[in-house]
Design a protein around this motif. Structure first.
Motif, PDB file in Angstrom:
ATOM      1  N   MET A   1     -58.517  17.975  38.085  1.00 32.66           N
ATOM      2  CA  MET A   1     -57.094  17.966  38.334  1.00 32.66           C
ATOM      3  C   MET A   1     -56.834  18.861  39.535  1.00 32.66           C
ATOM      4  SD  MET A   1     -53.836  17.323  37.455  1.00 32.66           S
ATOM      5  CE  MET A   1     -53.762  16.761  35.786  1.00 32.66           C
ATOM      6  N   ILE A   2     -56.068  18.334  40.456  1.00 33.45           N
ATOM      7  CA  ILE A   2     -55.699  19.108  41.637  1.00 33.45           C
ATOM      8  C   ILE A   2     -54.237  19.501  41.534  1.00 33.45           C
ATOM      9  CG2 ILE A   2     -55.471  19.126  44.146  1.00 33.45           C
ATOM     10  CD1 ILE A   2     -57.634  16.942  44.211  1.00 33.45           C
ATOM     11  N   ILE A   3     -53.967  20.772  41.723  1.00 37.07           N
ATOM     12  CA  ILE A   3     -52.598  21.263  41.796  1.00 37.07           C
ATOM     13  C   ILE A   3     -52.259  21.359  43.275  1.00 37.07           C
ATOM     14  CG2 ILE A   3     -51.027  23.144  41.254  1.00 37.07           C
ATOM     15  CD1 ILE A   3     -53.029  23.856  38.948  1.00 37.07           C
ATOM     16  N   LEU A   4     -51.304  20.559  43.707  1.00 36.86           N
ATOM     17  CA  LEU A   4     -50.887  20.583  45.103  1.00 36.86           C
ATOM     18  C   LEU A   4     -49.855  21.685  45.264  1.00 36.86           C
ATOM     19  CD1 LEU A   4     -50.532  16.738  45.646  1.00 36.86           C
ATOM     20  CD2 LEU A   4     -52.482  18.176  46.199  1.00 36.86           C
ATOM     21  N   GLY A   5     -50.241  22.744  45.939  1.00 40.57           N
ATOM     22  CA  GLY A   5     -49.415  23.926  46.107  1.00 40.57           C
ATOM     23  C   GLY A   5     -50.188  25.137  45.613  1.00 40.57           C
ATOM     24  N   ALA A   6     -49.826  26.297  46.093  1.00 41.54           N
ATOM     25  CA  ALA A   6     -50.527  27.510  45.677  1.00 41.54           C
ATOM     26  C   ALA A   6     -49.582  28.704  45.640  1.00 41.54           C
ATOM     27  CB  ALA A   6     -51.711  27.782  46.609  1.00 41.54           C
ATOM     28  N   GLY A   7     -48.328  28.434  45.373  1.00 40.16           N
ATOM     29  CA  GLY A   7     -47.342  29.507  45.296  1.00 40.16           C
ATOM     30  C   GLY A   7     -47.004  29.846  43.859  1.00 40.16           C
ATOM     31  N   GLY A   8     -45.809  30.357  43.653  1.00 44.43           N
ATOM     32  CA  GLY A   8     -45.381  30.790  42.331  1.00 44.43           C
ATOM     33  C   GLY A   8     -45.320  29.671  41.312  1.00 44.43           C
ATOM     34  N   HIS A   9     -44.814  28.494  41.724  1.00 44.02           N
ATOM     35  CA  HIS A   9     -44.744  27.363  40.789  1.00 44.02           C
ATOM     36  C   HIS A   9     -46.144  26.892  40.409  1.00 44.02           C
ATOM     37  CE1 HIS A   9     -42.878  24.084  38.673  1.00 44.02           C
ATOM     38  NE2 HIS A   9     -43.576  23.209  39.344  1.00 44.02           N
ATOM     39  N   ALA A  10     -47.053  26.889  41.370  1.00 41.80           N
ATOM     40  CA  ALA A  10     -48.438  26.502  41.089  1.00 41.80           C
ATOM     41  C   ALA A  10     -49.078  27.461  40.090  1.00 41.80           C
ATOM     42  CB  ALA A  10     -49.242  26.460  42.383  1.00 41.80           C
ATOM     43  N   ASN A  11     -48.727  28.721  40.167  1.00 44.78           N
ATOM     44  CA  ASN A  11     -49.248  29.714  39.222  1.00 44.78           C
ATOM     45  C   ASN A  11     -48.826  29.371  37.795  1.00 44.78           C
ATOM     46  OD1 ASN A  11     -50.673  32.033  38.547  1.00 44.78           O
ATOM     47  ND2 ASN A  11     -48.932  33.372  38.872  1.00 44.78           N
ATOM     48  N   GLU A  12     -47.569  28.960  37.629  1.00 46.17           N
ATOM     49  CA  GLU A  12     -47.081  28.567  36.311  1.00 46.17           C
ATOM     50  C   GLU A  12     -47.783  27.306  35.809  1.00 46.17           C
ATOM     51  OE1 GLU A  12     -42.819  28.384  36.101  1.00 46.17           O
ATOM     52  OE2 GLU A  12     -42.620  30.216  37.290  1.00 46.17           O
ATOM     53  N   ILE A  13     -47.939  26.331  36.689  1.00 52.74           N
ATOM     54  CA  ILE A  13     -48.630  25.084  36.329  1.00 52.74           C
ATOM     55  C   ILE A  13     -50.087  25.371  35.975  1.00 52.74           C
ATOM     56  CG2 ILE A  13     -49.384  22.828  37.204  1.00 52.74           C
ATOM     57  CD1 ILE A  13     -46.356  23.016  36.629  1.00 52.74           C
ATOM     58  N   LEU A  14     -50.718  26.242  36.741  1.00 53.42           N
ATOM     59  CA  LEU A  14     -52.104  26.608  36.476  1.00 53.42           C
ATOM     60  C   LEU A  14     -52.248  27.239  35.100  1.00 53.42           C
ATOM     61  CD1 LEU A  14     -55.000  26.736  37.531  1.00 53.42           C
ATOM     62  CD2 LEU A  14     -54.425  28.893  38.638  1.00 53.42           C
ATOM     63  N   ASP A  15     -51.297  28.066  34.692  1.00 55.68           N
ATOM     64  CA  ASP A  15     -51.330  28.663  33.352  1.00 55.68           C
ATOM     65  C   ASP A  15     -51.380  27.577  32.281  1.00 55.68           C
ATOM     66  OD1 ASP A  15     -51.352  31.349  34.035  1.00 55.68           O
ATOM     67  OD2 ASP A  15     -49.171  31.553  33.923  1.00 55.68           O
ATOM     68  N   VAL A  16     -50.562  26.559  32.435  1.00 59.82           N
ATOM     69  CA  VAL A  16     -50.500  25.474  31.449  1.00 59.82           C
ATOM     70  C   VAL A  16     -51.777  24.639  31.485  1.00 59.82           C
ATOM     71  CG1 VAL A  16     -49.285  23.360  30.799  1.00 59.82           C
ATOM     72  CG2 VAL A  16     -47.984  25.385  31.483  1.00 59.82           C
ATOM     73  N   LEU A  17     -52.173  24.215  32.689  1.00 57.38           N
ATOM     74  CA  LEU A  17     -53.333  23.326  32.808  1.00 57.38           C
ATOM     75  C   LEU A  17     -54.653  24.002  32.461  1.00 57.38           C
ATOM     76  CD1 LEU A  17     -52.442  21.254  35.995  1.00 57.38           C
ATOM     77  CD2 LEU A  17     -52.272  20.582  33.598  1.00 57.38           C
ATOM     78  N   SER A  18     -54.722  25.324  32.613  1.00 55.80           N
ATOM     79  CA  SER A  18     -55.973  26.023  32.285  1.00 55.80           C
ATOM     80  C   SER A  18     -56.258  25.997  30.787  1.00 55.80           C
ATOM     81  CB  SER A  18     -55.946  27.460  32.810  1.00 55.80           C
ATOM     82  OG  SER A  18     -54.957  28.209  32.148  1.00 55.80           O
ATOM     83  N   LYS A  19     -55.262  25.648  29.989  1.00 54.47           N
ATOM     84  CA  LYS A  19     -55.475  25.485  28.551  1.00 54.47           C
ATOM     85  C   LYS A  19     -56.090  24.121  28.227  1.00 54.47           C
ATOM     86  CE  LYS A  19     -51.699  28.585  27.228  1.00 54.47           C
ATOM     87  NZ  LYS A  19     -51.732  29.368  28.428  1.00 54.47           N
ATOM     88  N   CYS A  20     -55.992  23.175  29.174  1.00 55.95           N
ATOM     89  CA  CYS A  20     -56.466  21.808  28.943  1.00 55.95           C
ATOM     90  C   CYS A  20     -57.718  21.464  29.755  1.00 55.95           C
ATOM     91  CB  CYS A  20     -55.375  20.815  29.305  1.00 55.95           C
ATOM     92  SG  CYS A  20     -53.824  21.065  28.446  1.00 55.95           S
ATOM     93  N   PHE A  21     -57.942  22.198  30.832  1.00 54.94           N
ATOM     94  CA  PHE A  21     -59.048  21.906  31.735  1.00 54.94           C
ATOM     95  C   PHE A  21     -59.880  23.159  31.947  1.00 54.94           C
ATOM     96  CE2 PHE A  21     -55.711  18.938  32.891  1.00 54.94           C
ATOM     97  CZ  PHE A  21     -56.388  17.744  33.046  1.00 54.94           C
ATOM     98  N   SER A  22     -61.174  22.957  32.186  1.00 51.12           N
ATOM     99  CA  SER A  22     -62.027  24.098  32.524  1.00 51.12           C
ATOM    100  C   SER A  22     -61.766  24.511  33.967  1.00 51.12           C
ATOM    101  CB  SER A  22     -63.501  23.719  32.358  1.00 51.12           C
ATOM    102  OG  SER A  22     -63.902  22.841  33.391  1.00 51.12           O
ATOM    103  N   SER A  23     -62.173  25.707  34.327  1.00 50.28           N
ATOM    104  CA  SER A  23     -61.958  26.177  35.698  1.00 50.28           C
ATOM    105  C   SER A  23     -62.712  25.313  36.705  1.00 50.28           C
ATOM    106  CB  SER A  23     -62.369  27.641  35.836  1.00 50.28           C
ATOM    107  OG  SER A  23     -63.732  27.802  35.530  1.00 50.28           O
ATOM    108  N   GLU A  24     -63.796  24.679  36.295  1.00 52.96           N
ATOM    109  CA  GLU A  24     -64.538  23.783  37.183  1.00 52.96           C
ATOM    110  C   GLU A  24     -63.790  22.487  37.466  1.00 52.96           C
ATOM    111  OE1 GLU A  24     -66.239  25.004  34.280  1.00 52.96           O
ATOM    112  OE2 GLU A  24     -66.831  26.733  35.474  1.00 52.96           O
ATOM    113  N   GLU A  25     -62.847  22.139  36.600  1.00 53.37           N
ATOM    114  CA  GLU A  25     -62.095  20.894  36.749  1.00 53.37           C
ATOM    115  C   GLU A  25     -60.786  21.076  37.516  1.00 53.37           C
ATOM    116  OE1 GLU A  25     -62.785  18.295  32.841  1.00 53.37           O
ATOM    117  OE2 GLU A  25     -62.047  20.318  32.406  1.00 53.37           O
ATOM    118  N   LEU A  26     -60.384  22.305  37.760  1.00 52.93           N
ATOM    119  CA  LEU A  26     -59.101  22.577  38.408  1.00 52.93           C
ATOM    120  C   LEU A  26     -59.289  22.997  39.859  1.00 52.93           C
ATOM    121  CD1 LEU A  26     -57.263  24.558  35.592  1.00 52.93           C
ATOM    122  CD2 LEU A  26     -56.699  22.276  36.422  1.00 52.93           C
TER     123      LEU A  26
END
Length: 83
Positions: A1-26
């Motif tokens: 899964m790719i998160i397009l963006g790397a700012g504050g909103h991406a940080n929030e999305i990353l928190d959620v997605l890190s519960k569903c995906f491994s760090s190798e998948e993000l």
């Protein structure tokens, strides 16, 4: 899964997605050259060019746009859908 963006909103999305995906998948994509604001994660899978983005999307087309600005969000969505 790719998160397009790397700012504050991406940080929030990353928190959620890190519960569903491994760090190798993000991945994060940010080709602006700006310093990323991802503070809560050990994150080394940062894509800084469209070529790298294309390479990852060819193997796994899943992405999430984590940018608040509607014009930039639209541009990033169209970019990701090309691949």
């Amino acid at each position: 899964m790719i998160i397009l963006g790397a700012g504050g909103h991406a940080n929030e999305i990353l928190d959620v997605l890190s519960k569903c995906f491994s760090s190798e998948e993000l991945f994060l994509f940010d080709d602006t050259g700006a310093e990323t604001k991802i503070s809560n994660h050990q994150f080394s899978r940062l894509l800084r060019s469209v070529l790298k983005l294309e390479e990852v999307l060819k193997h796994n087309p899943a992405f999430c746009v984590a940018v608040g600005n509607p014009k930039i969000r639209h541009k990033l969505t169209e970019l990701a859908l090309r691949y």
